[in-house]
Design a protein around this motif. Structure first.
Motif, PDB file in Angstrom:
ATOM      1  N   THR A   1       0.827  -1.206   0.000  1.00 33.89           N
ATOM      2  CA  THR A   1       0.000   0.000   0.000  1.00 33.89           C
ATOM      3  C   THR A   1       0.859   1.252   0.000  1.00 33.89           C
ATOM      4  O   THR A   1       0.612   2.202  -0.761  1.00 33.89           O
ATOM      5  N   TRP A   2       1.907   1.253   0.833  1.00 32.80           N
ATOM      6  CA  TRP A   2       2.759   2.436   0.911  1.00 32.80           C
ATOM      7  C   TRP A   2       3.663   2.575  -0.314  1.00 32.80           C
ATOM      8  O   TRP A   2       3.997   3.685  -0.723  1.00 32.80           O
ATOM      9  N   ILE A   3       4.054   1.452  -0.924  1.00 38.24           N
ATOM     10  CA  ILE A   3       4.833   1.537  -2.164  1.00 38.24           C
ATOM     11  C   ILE A   3       3.993   2.136  -3.277  1.00 38.24           C
ATOM     12  O   ILE A   3       4.449   3.015  -4.032  1.00 38.24           O
ATOM     13  N   LEU A   4       2.732   1.685  -3.381  1.00 38.24           N
ATOM     14  CA  LEU A   4       1.832   2.260  -4.384  1.00 38.24           C
ATOM     15  C   LEU A   4       1.583   3.732  -4.092  1.00 38.24           C
ATOM     16  O   LEU A   4       1.515   4.562  -5.008  1.00 38.24           O
ATOM     17  N   SER A   5       1.481   4.082  -2.817  1.00 40.19           N
ATOM     18  CA  SER A   5       1.293   5.478  -2.426  1.00 40.19           C
ATOM     19  C   SER A   5       2.454   6.334  -2.908  1.00 40.19           C
ATOM     20  O   SER A   5       2.247   7.452  -3.411  1.00 40.19           O
ATOM     21  N   ALA A   6       3.677   5.822  -2.783  1.00 41.34           N
ATOM     22  CA  ALA A   6       4.851   6.583  -3.223  1.00 41.34           C
ATOM     23  C   ALA A   6       4.813   6.809  -4.724  1.00 41.34           C
ATOM     24  O   ALA A   6       5.138   7.900  -5.219  1.00 41.34           O
ATOM     25  N   GLY A   7       4.398   5.774  -5.465  1.00 37.89           N
ATOM     26  CA  GLY A   7       4.297   5.937  -6.914  1.00 37.89           C
ATOM     27  C   GLY A   7       3.249   6.950  -7.318  1.00 37.89           C
ATOM     28  O   GLY A   7       3.479   7.800  -8.197  1.00 37.89           O
ATOM     29  N   VAL A   8       2.086   6.879  -6.673  1.00 33.72           N
ATOM     30  CA  VAL A   8       1.015   7.845  -6.958  1.00 33.72           C
ATOM     31  C   VAL A   8       1.463   9.248  -6.592  1.00 33.72           C
ATOM     32  O   VAL A   8       1.179  10.220  -7.311  1.00 33.72           O
ATOM     33  N   SER A   9       2.169   9.370  -5.479  1.00 35.16           N
ATOM     34  CA  SER A   9       2.649  10.679  -5.044  1.00 35.16           C
ATOM     35  C   SER A   9       3.581  11.290  -6.078  1.00 35.16           C
ATOM     36  O   SER A   9       3.486  12.487  -6.393  1.00 35.16           O
ATOM     37  N   PHE A  10       4.487  10.467  -6.630  1.00 31.57           N
ATOM     38  CA  PHE A  10       5.424  10.967  -7.637  1.00 31.57           C
ATOM     39  C   PHE A  10       4.683  11.421  -8.892  1.00 31.57           C
ATOM     40  O   PHE A  10       4.995  12.467  -9.469  1.00 31.57           O
ATOM     41  N   VAL A  11       3.702  10.630  -9.322  1.00 31.63           N
ATOM     42  CA  VAL A  11       2.932  10.995 -10.516  1.00 31.63           C
ATOM     43  C   VAL A  11       2.187  12.306 -10.292  1.00 31.63           C
ATOM     44  O   VAL A  11       2.202  13.204 -11.147  1.00 31.63           O
ATOM     45  N   LEU A  12       1.523  12.444  -9.139  1.00 35.14           N
ATOM     46  CA  LEU A  12       0.794  13.682  -8.836  1.00 35.14           C
ATOM     47  C   LEU A  12       1.746  14.876  -8.812  1.00 35.14           C
ATOM     48  O   LEU A  12       1.415  15.960  -9.308  1.00 35.14           O
ATOM     49  N   LEU A  13       2.917  14.678  -8.212  1.00 40.34           N
ATOM     50  CA  LEU A  13       3.891  15.761  -8.126  1.00 40.34           C
ATOM     51  C   LEU A  13       4.345  16.200  -9.509  1.00 40.34           C
ATOM     52  O   LEU A  13       4.444  17.401  -9.794  1.00 40.34           O
ATOM     53  N   MET A  14       4.597  15.240 -10.406  1.00 44.26           N
ATOM     54  CA  MET A  14       5.028  15.569 -11.762  1.00 44.26           C
ATOM     55  C   MET A  14       3.915  16.269 -12.543  1.00 44.26           C
ATOM     56  O   MET A  14       4.171  17.181 -13.335  1.00 44.26           O
ATOM     57  N   VAL A  15       2.675  15.827 -12.337  1.00 48.31           N
ATOM     58  CA  VAL A  15       1.549  16.469 -13.021  1.00 48.31           C
ATOM     59  C   VAL A  15       1.414  17.922 -12.575  1.00 48.31           C
ATOM     60  O   VAL A  15       1.244  18.835 -13.399  1.00 48.31           O
ATOM     61  N   VAL A  16       1.505  18.157 -11.263  1.00 53.29           N
ATOM     62  CA  VAL A  16       1.391  19.524 -10.745  1.00 53.29           C
ATOM     63  C   VAL A  16       2.571  20.369 -11.221  1.00 53.29           C
ATOM     64  O   VAL A  16       2.398  21.531 -11.620  1.00 53.29           O
ATOM     65  N   PHE A  17       3.770  19.794 -11.192  1.00 58.90           N
ATOM     66  CA  PHE A  17       4.956  20.536 -11.642  1.00 58.90           C
ATOM     67  C   PHE A  17       4.830  20.915 -13.117  1.00 58.90           C
ATOM     68  O   PHE A  17       5.083  22.061 -13.504  1.00 58.90           O
ATOM     69  N   GLY A  18       4.445  19.958 -13.939  1.00 61.59           N
ATOM     70  CA  GLY A  18       4.272  20.256 -15.360  1.00 61.59           C
ATOM     71  C   GLY A  18       3.185  21.283 -15.599  1.00 61.59           C
ATOM     72  O   GLY A  18       3.340  22.186 -16.438  1.00 61.59           O
ATOM     73  N   GLY A  19       2.081  21.159 -14.863  1.00 58.41           N
ATOM     74  CA  GLY A  19       1.009  22.137 -15.006  1.00 58.41           C
ATOM     75  C   GLY A  19       1.437  23.524 -14.577  1.00 58.41           C
ATOM     76  O   GLY A  19       1.065  24.526 -15.203  1.00 58.41           O
ATOM     77  N   ALA A  20       2.251  23.607 -13.505  1.00 57.49           N
ATOM     78  CA  ALA A  20       2.721  24.906 -13.028  1.00 57.49           C
ATOM     79  C   ALA A  20       3.646  25.561 -14.050  1.00 57.49           C
ATOM     80  O   ALA A  20       3.548  26.765 -14.319  1.00 57.49           O
ATOM     81  N   VAL A  21       4.547  24.751 -14.639  1.00 60.13           N
ATOM     82  CA  VAL A  21       5.457  25.288 -15.658  1.00 60.13           C
ATOM     83  C   VAL A  21       4.668  25.766 -16.874  1.00 60.13           C
ATOM     84  O   VAL A  21       4.915  26.864 -17.402  1.00 60.13           O
ATOM     85  N   LEU A  22       3.719  24.960 -17.313  1.00 61.71           N
ATOM     86  CA  LEU A  22       2.919  25.323 -18.480  1.00 61.71           C
ATOM     87  C   LEU A  22       2.095  26.579 -18.208  1.00 61.71           C
ATOM     88  O   LEU A  22       2.027  27.481 -19.059  1.00 61.71           O
ATOM     89  N   ALA A  23       1.485  26.658 -17.014  1.00 61.89           N
ATOM     90  CA  ALA A  23       0.665  27.823 -16.680  1.00 61.89           C
ATOM     91  C   ALA A  23       1.505  29.090 -16.598  1.00 61.89           C
ATOM     92  O   ALA A  23       1.065  30.173 -17.001  1.00 61.89           O
ATOM     93  N   THR A  24       2.748  28.953 -16.102  1.00 61.99           N
ATOM     94  CA  THR A  24       3.625  30.115 -15.997  1.00 61.99           C
ATOM     95  C   THR A  24       4.094  30.575 -17.373  1.00 61.99           C
ATOM     96  O   THR A  24       4.112  31.777 -17.675  1.00 61.99           O
ATOM     97  N   GLU A  25       4.474  29.613 -18.220  1.00 63.23           N
ATOM     98  CA  GLU A  25       4.995  29.962 -19.545  1.00 63.23           C
ATOM     99  C   GLU A  25       3.908  30.544 -20.452  1.00 63.23           C
ATOM    100  O   GLU A  25       4.192  31.396 -21.297  1.00 63.23           O
ATOM    101  N   THR A  26       2.680  30.089 -20.295  1.00 59.50           N
ATOM    102  CA  THR A  26       1.584  30.574 -21.143  1.00 59.50           C
ATOM    103  C   THR A  26       0.910  31.823 -20.591  1.00 59.50           C
ATOM    104  O   THR A  26       0.031  32.388 -21.238  1.00 59.50           O
ATOM    105  N   GLY A  27       1.315  32.242 -19.396  1.00 57.61           N
ATOM    106  CA  GLY A  27       0.744  33.445 -18.811  1.00 57.61           C
ATOM    107  C   GLY A  27      -0.553  33.228 -18.067  1.00 57.61           C
ATOM    108  O   GLY A  27      -1.180  34.203 -17.613  1.00 57.61           O
TER     109      GLY A  27
END
Length: 330
Positions: free
Chosen positions: A164-190
């Motif tokens: 359960t905790w291993i799957l949690s770590a994987g989900v956490s990484f995916v969510l973090l990358m999605v938010v990071f990518g969205g933040a970069v895209l939102a900043t670059e596009t204004g």
């Protein structure tokens, strides 16, 4: 209510807090927290940081130490929202029927509203935004509990505590990358714009400004100022003093200091107070020798302007903010 009913309800409570539910609620609650922290960091860095310099370092420390604090934070979230909502959902299903996971979501939302009211009352945060955040934080853990419970019914699909905790770590990484990518895209596009402080004239600054502990600053046209319980930079400018400022009363003089005038452009501002701040401010000199000349930097928005000073350590100083008094005129 007979003893049979009591035992039945206690049995429901035990099942609501079974090991699968506890691990799932804590693990999935922890999985979303790094993404939440990153969202908070983006909001802080694209808003007015009030000259605080340690936000990036603090974020790095949080991520490096994540394995130490995430499990406890996830368990805390589970204990105050996800697990109590699960117990209430089981009791509700026995009364009115319906899908348990749906009632679990509903009760998690109700508890989010309750905690939002408490947080808003204690720390003065806006209720609507706080409620929206706490309700949203409850969605993923509830879905996680439903998923892991369903998987636990089959030996082939059961994850166990470690899984359960291993799957949690994987989900956490995916969510973090999605938010990071969205933040970069939102900043670059204004879509997300960098904060720009308002540019106010001397006439717009005149008026009454109020802060904590009864601090009042009255800025009159012509450069005269009246102040009550107003903090100013102390003569020693000791970062480790308690408090790291001097409280002044009386009268003084003020003038508008433009950020593009450069460091030390105004003799009424203590050298170093505007260092690294390419922003407009109010240079205040208190009469009677109380403290040293202090620069109150302009922040907020054009419709809701603020004046602020970060006293002491630039990484963790004492931030004092003055807001416009819309009622009292100078």
């Amino acid at each position: 209510m007979g003893w049979g009913d009591v035992r039945q309800k206690l049995g429901s409570a035990r099942r609501a807090a079974d090991p699968v539910a506890v691990h799932a609620a804590a693990a999935v609650g922890a999985a979303q927290l790094p993404a939440v922290v990153l969202i908070w960091f983006v909001d802080v860095t694209t808003g007015d940081d009030y000259g605080v310099m340690g936000a990036g370092f603090g974020l790095a420390c949080l991520f490096v130490l994540a394995p130490l604090w995430l499990p406890f934070a996830g368990l805390l979230h589970a204990c105050v929202q996800t697990l109590p909502a699960g117990l209430l959902a089981r009791l509700t299903v026995r009364r009115v029927h319906g899908p348990e996971w749906l009632w679990h979501q509903a009760w998690a939302a109700v508890l989010g509203l309750v905690w939002a009211g408490a947080v808003a009352a204690l720390w003065g945060l806006p209720f609507a935004a706080t409620a929206a955040a706490l309700v949203a934080f409850g969605i993923l853990p509830v879905l996680g509990v439903a998923y892991f419970r369903r998987a636990a019914r089959s030996r082939e699909r059961a994850w166990g505590c470690t899984g359960t905790w291993i799957l949690s770590a994987g989900v956490s990484f995916v969510l973090l990358m999605v938010v990071f990518g969205g933040a970069v895209l939102a900043t670059e596009t204004g879509v997300v714009e960098e904060y720009e402080p308002p540019e106010l004239s001397a006439g717009q600054l005149t008026g009454v400004w109020r802060g904590e502990d009864g601090a009042v600053l009255r800025l009159h046209s012509g450069g005269r100022a009246e102040l009550t319980a107003l903090p100013a930079v102390s003569e020693t400018d000791d970062w480790f003093a308690d408090p790291p400022y001097t409280v002044c009363e009386g009268t003084g003089t003020w003038e508008l200091v433009r950020g593009d005038e450069g460091e030390g452009a105004d003799e009424g501002v203590e050298e170093g107070e505007d260092e690294g701040l390419d922003r407009d401010g109010v240079g205040l000199r208190v009469g009677g020798g109380c403290g040293t000349p202090t620069l109150w930097t302009i922040g907020g928005t054009e419709h809701e302007p603020e004046l602020f000073v970060l006293f002491g350590d630039p990484d963790a100083g004492d931030l004092r903010i003055l807001t416009r008094d819309r009622v009292t005129a100078p």
